[in-house]
Design a protein around this motif. Structure first.
Motif, short mmCIF file in Angstrom:
data_model
loop_
_atom_site.label_atom_id
_atom_site.label_comp_id
_atom_site.label_asym_id
_atom_site.label_seq_id
_atom_site.Cartn_x
_atom_site.Cartn_y
_atom_site.Cartn_z
N ALA A 149 -46.94 -3.76 33.18
CA ALA A 149 -48.39 -3.92 33.09
C ALA A 149 -48.90 -3.48 31.72
N LYS A 150 -48.27 -2.48 31.12
CA LYS A 150 -48.67 -2.03 29.78
C LYS A 150 -48.36 -3.09 28.75
N ILE A 151 -47.24 -3.77 28.91
CA ILE A 151 -46.90 -4.86 28.00
C ILE A 151 -47.93 -5.98 28.13
N ALA A 152 -48.27 -6.32 29.37
CA ALA A 152 -49.27 -7.36 29.60
C ALA A 152 -50.60 -6.97 28.96
N GLU A 153 -50.96 -5.70 29.08
CA GLU A 153 -52.21 -5.22 28.49
C GLU A 153 -52.18 -5.34 26.96
N ALA A 154 -51.05 -5.00 26.36
CA ALA A 154 -50.92 -5.11 24.91
C ALA A 154 -51.03 -6.57 24.47
N TYR A 155 -50.36 -7.47 25.19
CA TYR A 155 -50.48 -8.90 24.87
C TYR A 155 -51.92 -9.37 25.05
N PHE A 156 -52.58 -8.88 26.09
CA PHE A 156 -53.96 -9.28 26.34
C PHE A 156 -54.86 -8.89 25.17
N LEU A 157 -54.69 -7.69 24.66
CA LEU A 157 -55.51 -7.23 23.53
C LEU A 157 -55.27 -8.10 22.30
N ALA A 158 -54.00 -8.35 22.00
CA ALA A 158 -53.67 -9.18 20.83
C ALA A 158 -54.12 -10.63 21.04
N ALA A 159 -53.97 -11.11 22.27
CA ALA A 159 -54.37 -12.48 22.58
C ALA A 159 -55.88 -12.66 22.40
#
Length: 97
Positions: A21-31
């Motif tokens: 979930a933390k990885i998804a959150e990091a991708y979400f921020l960059a996306a």
């Protein structure tokens, strides 16, 4: 449908991370900042429910954003997703007839 090789690569990227979930959150921020690669990877996470709840509509949205920036893999996956979506609609229509 994602190629098995690509899915395997995706899992390898995350094999040492205990909190997907933390990885998804990091991708979400960059996306959200417009990073096409992050948008593509976020789409993959949504498409396969890795670290997030599986959601084809969100996968399509992020593939489309990356594809519009010229991300070739996102373009490829978007075409596949949209084709599968159309085939499913056609199949459902035939079953009703």
């Amino acid at each position: 449908m994602i190629l098995n090789y690509e899915l395997e690569q995706l899992y390898r990227m995350y094999e040492h991370e205990s909190n997907l979930a933390k990885i998804a959150e990091a991708y979400f921020l960059a996306a959200n900042m417009g990073n096409a690669t992050a948008q593509f990877h976020l789409a993959l996470l949504y498409a396969y429910g890795i670290g997030v709840v599986q959601n084809n509509a969100k996968a399509e949205e992020w593939y489309r954003k990356a594809a519009l920036q010229g991300h070739a893999d996102a373009q490829h996956h978007l075409v596949i997703l949209l084709t599968e979506k159309e085939l499913q609609k056609s199949s459902e229509g035939l079953q009703r007839d």
